[in-house]
Design an enzyme around this catalytic site. Structure first.
Site, PDB file in Angstrom:
ATOM      1  N   ASP A  33       0.855  -1.184   0.000  1.00 45.32           N
ATOM      2  CA  ASP A  33       0.000   0.000   0.000  1.00 45.32           C
ATOM      3  C   ASP A  33       0.891   1.233   0.000  1.00 45.32           C
ATOM      4  O   ASP A  33       1.994   1.207   0.583  1.00 45.32           O
ATOM      5  CB  ASP A  33      -0.897  -0.011   1.252  1.00 45.32           C
ATOM      6  CG  ASP A  33      -2.128   0.866   1.088  1.00 45.32           C
ATOM      7  OD1 ASP A  33      -3.238   0.320   1.081  1.00 45.32           O
ATOM      8  OD2 ASP A  33      -1.978   2.103   0.948  1.00 45.32           O
ATOM      9  N   GLU A 154     -19.774  -4.172   4.638  1.00 46.71           N
ATOM     10  CA  GLU A 154     -18.926  -3.698   5.729  1.00 46.71           C
ATOM     11  C   GLU A 154     -19.567  -4.092   7.052  1.00 46.71           C
ATOM     12  O   GLU A 154     -20.786  -4.084   7.198  1.00 46.71           O
ATOM     13  CB  GLU A 154     -18.741  -2.182   5.646  1.00 46.71           C
ATOM     14  CG  GLU A 154     -17.736  -1.824   4.586  1.00 46.71           C
ATOM     15  CD  GLU A 154     -17.332  -0.362   4.625  1.00 46.71           C
ATOM     16  OE1 GLU A 154     -17.392   0.265   5.695  1.00 46.71           O
ATOM     17  OE2 GLU A 154     -16.960   0.150   3.559  1.00 46.71           O
ATOM     18  N   LEU A 250     -35.074  -3.379   3.116  1.00 49.13           N
ATOM     19  CA  LEU A 250     -36.386  -2.749   3.175  1.00 49.13           C
ATOM     20  C   LEU A 250     -36.649  -2.232   4.577  1.00 49.13           C
ATOM     21  O   LEU A 250     -36.962  -3.001   5.479  1.00 49.13           O
ATOM     22  CB  LEU A 250     -37.468  -3.755   2.779  1.00 49.13           C
ATOM     23  CG  LEU A 250     -37.616  -3.994   1.282  1.00 49.13           C
ATOM     24  CD1 LEU A 250     -38.567  -5.140   1.018  1.00 49.13           C
ATOM     25  CD2 LEU A 250     -38.108  -2.738   0.578  1.00 49.13           C
ATOM     26  N   CYS A 260     -20.023   2.890  -1.048  1.00 54.11           N
ATOM     27  CA  CYS A 260     -20.343   2.243  -2.326  1.00 54.11           C
ATOM     28  C   CYS A 260     -21.625   2.719  -3.002  1.00 54.11           C
ATOM     29  O   CYS A 260     -21.587   3.124  -4.164  1.00 54.11           O
ATOM     30  CB  CYS A 260     -20.374   0.736  -2.124  1.00 54.11           C
ATOM     31  SG  CYS A 260     -18.725   0.097  -1.755  1.00 54.11           S
ATOM     32  N   ARG A 327     -17.730   7.234   5.838  1.00 52.10           N
ATOM     33  CA  ARG A 327     -17.769   7.767   4.474  1.00 52.10           C
ATOM     34  C   ARG A 327     -19.216   7.885   3.995  1.00 52.10           C
ATOM     35  O   ARG A 327     -19.992   6.950   4.077  1.00 52.10           O
ATOM     36  CB  ARG A 327     -16.946   6.876   3.534  1.00 52.10           C
ATOM     37  CG  ARG A 327     -15.454   6.919   3.852  1.00 52.10           C
ATOM     38  CD  ARG A 327     -14.637   6.043   2.931  1.00 52.10           C
ATOM     39  NE  ARG A 327     -14.833   4.634   3.139  1.00 52.10           N
ATOM     40  CZ  ARG A 327     -14.165   3.678   2.486  1.00 52.10           C
ATOM     41  NH1 ARG A 327     -13.268   4.006   1.583  1.00 52.10           N
ATOM     42  NH2 ARG A 327     -14.394   2.418   2.731  1.00 52.10           N
TER      43      ARG A 327
HETATM   44  N1  LIG Z   1     -15.836  -0.655   1.158  1.00 51.14           N
HETATM   45  C1  LIG Z   1     -16.668  -1.578   0.709  1.00 51.14           C
HETATM   46  O1  LIG Z   1     -17.553  -2.074   1.404  1.00 51.14           O
HETATM   47  C2  LIG Z   1     -16.542  -2.090  -0.706  1.00 51.14           C
HETATM   48  C3  LIG Z   1     -17.286  -3.206  -1.092  1.00 51.14           C
HETATM   49  C4  LIG Z   1     -17.125  -3.699  -2.378  1.00 51.14           C
HETATM   50  C5  LIG Z   1     -16.270  -3.061  -3.267  1.00 51.14           C
HETATM   51  N2  LIG Z   1     -15.566  -1.949  -2.869  1.00 51.14           N
HETATM   52  C6  LIG Z   1     -14.674  -1.316  -3.843  1.00 51.14           C
HETATM   53  O2  LIG Z   1     -13.329  -1.635  -3.494  1.00 51.14           O
HETATM   54  C7  LIG Z   1     -12.451  -0.537  -3.829  1.00 51.14           C
HETATM   55  C8  LIG Z   1     -11.632  -0.148  -2.634  1.00 51.14           C
HETATM   56  O3  LIG Z   1     -12.502   0.309  -1.614  1.00 51.14           O
HETATM   57  P1  LIG Z   1     -11.973   0.457  -0.104  1.00 51.14           P
HETATM   58  O4  LIG Z   1     -13.170   0.761   0.711  1.00 51.14           O
HETATM   59  O5  LIG Z   1     -11.140  -0.711   0.256  1.00 51.14           O
HETATM   60  O6  LIG Z   1     -11.031   1.751  -0.258  1.00 51.14           O
HETATM   61  P2  LIG Z   1      -9.884   2.209   0.764  1.00 51.14           P
HETATM   62  O7  LIG Z   1      -9.693   3.655   0.498  1.00 51.14           O
HETATM   63  O8  LIG Z   1     -10.217   1.743   2.154  1.00 51.14           O
HETATM   64  O9  LIG Z   1      -8.574   1.402   0.322  1.00 51.14           O
HETATM   65  C9  LIG Z   1      -7.809   1.676  -0.814  1.00 51.14           C
HETATM   66  C10 LIG Z   1      -6.321   1.534  -0.445  1.00 51.14           C
HETATM   67  O10 LIG Z   1      -5.537   1.609  -1.624  1.00 51.14           O
HETATM   68  C11 LIG Z   1      -4.321   2.296  -1.328  1.00 51.14           C
HETATM   69  N3  LIG Z   1      -3.718   2.738  -2.598  1.00 51.14           N
HETATM   70  C12 LIG Z   1      -4.139   3.727  -3.435  1.00 51.14           C
HETATM   71  N4  LIG Z   1      -3.352   3.780  -4.531  1.00 51.14           N
HETATM   72  C13 LIG Z   1      -2.412   2.803  -4.402  1.00 51.14           C
HETATM   73  C14 LIG Z   1      -1.332   2.336  -5.203  1.00 51.14           C
HETATM   74  N5  LIG Z   1      -1.064   2.885  -6.382  1.00 51.14           N
HETATM   75  N6  LIG Z   1      -0.586   1.313  -4.743  1.00 51.14           N
HETATM   76  C15 LIG Z   1      -0.841   0.747  -3.553  1.00 51.14           C
HETATM   77  N7  LIG Z   1      -1.861   1.130  -2.748  1.00 51.14           N
HETATM   78  C16 LIG Z   1      -2.637   2.144  -3.162  1.00 51.14           C
HETATM   79  C17 LIG Z   1      -4.754   3.389  -0.379  1.00 51.14           C
HETATM   80  O11 LIG Z   1      -3.688   3.888   0.371  1.00 51.14           O
HETATM   81  C18 LIG Z   1      -5.800   2.632   0.482  1.00 51.14           C
HETATM   82  O12 LIG Z   1      -5.215   2.052   1.630  1.00 51.14           O
HETATM   83  C19 LIG Z   1     -13.363   0.572  -4.381  1.00 51.14           C
HETATM   84  O13 LIG Z   1     -13.417   0.475  -5.785  1.00 51.14           O
HETATM   85  C20 LIG Z   1     -14.710   0.215  -3.791  1.00 51.14           C
HETATM   86  O14 LIG Z   1     -15.785   0.680  -4.571  1.00 51.14           O
HETATM   87  C21 LIG Z   1     -15.677  -1.468  -1.612  1.00 51.14           C
END
Ligand SMILES: NC(=O)c1ccc[n+]([C@@H]2O[C@H](COP(=O)([O-])OP(=O)(O)OC[C@H]3O[C@@H](n4cnc5c(N)ncnc54)[C@H](O)[C@@H]3O)[C@@H](O)[C@H]2O)c1
Length: 435
Positions: A33, A154, A250, A260, A327
């Protein structure tokens, strides 16, 4: 089953679960990360987010050396690179894919010849094609891109990784599709193998549908209120229908929030519009959602005779109960709207210590002390357990706006509270007792 060498790029909420989960499926996993603090925390077995079971699973995978976190990875050693970076919305709803393309560039440097990039982030249909083109342009035409959307909830992330409703694997070629599907062997769930665009759309379609049920429920709740119908019973009867389902989203509330649903509905609307298509149903879903916070603020404004100088306690701050994720929280959006009109807003949530722009005194009584009104934003056991007489004794006025139906309105009315629910006469049972 063969252990594969997997790199997870981006170990935020989704990446951490993916890395821990794949390590428990006996793969050799490295998580990287750009956030050095996050890497350090995870490598030390610490997890900030409230996800039951995940910390223990993280620690056991680290102990077994099936998993490690590092700021970077050695080039050329990995069979698969999972991209789990964020795809946040730009102002027009279009997802910002810059982090995704940067992560793909990193994958190109770390994958062995013929390796596979797996997109786990939510990406607009067609992104896989664009990524493959970028990889070709970078001299890595040997790599392929497979999309495996993440559907977890989540607050139940670890449970959902181990027992998902389905796994969707979208690829251009069968061999790669099978290779990626095999990574998840050990999870007992239907696996849908399909083309990549279908897999990319599957995630947006699921979130659009979930969002639509939320907006539908909110409109039905408004109508129930006008008619004096009981929303509790109404939604129970809907969920009892097998065509709808026990776990359907619901129920009334302040609307859908979180990382999301708001961004993915906006993205889907954008994707359709870019192809000359108007998704009327989706637009209505988004519009209904946008109005919820304003409706709650207007009710409080009228009930209090103005918001200026009023103290309002908000119970439940995260975007939904059972998570610490703030968020796009609708409770925070309401707090912001109330503060904008001069109210002093205090918040309480057992999983949240601090929230932007809102005072969090740390205990429930401290949040209620001297408050002119109470907003219930979460339907949760700790809210239900709140004694209305104790709340009445602490508060300056007895007024409650209950968005999700989280309290017993009859008990709160008996304690002197004015609530936003109209109360019907109890149904008399045949023996004359009340129901
Ligand atoms: N949060 C949810 O419940 C959920 C559910 C399904 C899908 N998603 C999808 O998953 C994706 C990630 O969501 P999230 O909630 O985990 O986001 P997040 O912001 O918690 O995590 C993303 C991570 O990626 C890291 N990052 C960014 N650019 C990087 C790079 N170039 N190299 C290495 N690390 C890098 C950031 O530092 C961060 O820790 C999104 O597209 C989201 O829509 C999220």
């Amino acid at each position: 089953m063969e252990a594969e060498r997997v790199l997870v790029i981006g170990v935020g909420r989704i990446g951490a679960v993916t890395a821990v989960g794949l390590a428990h499926l006996l793969h050799d996993v490295t998580g990287v990360d750009t956030n050095a603090g996050r890497v350090e925390e995870l490598q030390a077995g610490r997890l900030r987010e409230a996800e039951p079971g995940l910390r223990a699973a993280l620690q056991s995978a680290l102990r077994l050396r099936a998993l490690r976190f590092a700021p970077g990875a050695a080039p050329g050693g990995f069979d698969f690179a999972f991209l789990c970076v964020d795809t946040p919305p730009l102002p027009g709803g279009e997802p910002d894919l810059r982090q995704l393309f940067a992560a793909a560039e990193y994958a190109a440097r770390t994958l062995r010849p013929g390796g596979t990039v797996v997109t786990r982030s939510t990406v607009p249909p067609g992104t896989g094609d664009r990524l493959e083109a970028a990889l070709r342009a970078a001299g890595r035409g040997d790599l392929g891109v497979v999309h495996v959307p993440e559907f977890l909830r989540e607050g139940r992330a670890w449970e959902d990784f181990r027992e998902p409703d389905r796994i969707v694997v979208g690829a251009r070629d069968r061999v790669r599709c099978e290779r990626v599907a095999r990574l998840f062997a050990g999870i007992s769930a239907p696996v849908y193998r399909c083309d990549r665009v279908t897999a990319e759309l599957a995630k947006y379609a699921a979130n659009a549908f979930l969002a639509t049920t939320v907006s539908f429920a909110n409109e039905m709740a408004d109508l129930a209120a006008r008619l004096g119908a009981d929303p509790e019973v109404l939604f129970e009867t809907l969920r009892a229908d097998r065509r709808i389902g026990r776990e359907a989203y619901l129920g009334p509330g302040l609307g859908f929030g979180g990382h999301c649903l708001p961004k993915d509905t906006a993205a889907l609307e954008y994707v359709a519009a870019a192809r000359g298509l108007t998704l009327h149903q989706l637009q209505a879903t988004i519009r209904v959602n946008r109005e919820r916070v304003g409706q709650a603020a207007a009710w409080l404004d009228e009930a209090l005779g103005g918001l200026e100088g009023r103290t309002i306690a908000v119970l439940g701050l995260a975007f939904k109960p059972g998570t610490d994720d703030l968020r796009e929280s609708r409770a925070l959006a309401l707090a912001e709207a109330l503060a904008l009109h001069g109210a002093e807003v205090r918040g309480y949530d057992p999983l949240v210590r601090e929230a932007p722009g809102i005072c969090c005194p740390g205990t429930l009584p401290a949040a209620l002390e001297g408050a002119d009104a109470l907003v219930v934003a979460h339907r949760a056991d700790w809210v239900r357990a709140l004694d209305p007489c104790e709340a009445a004794a602490l508060m300056a006025r007895q007024l409650v706006y209950d968005a999700p139906g989280g309290i017993d309105h009859r008990a709160w009315a008996a304690a002197g509270f004015v609530t936003n629910r109209c109360l019907r006469e109890p149904v008399a049972a045949a023996d004359g007792s009340e129901r």
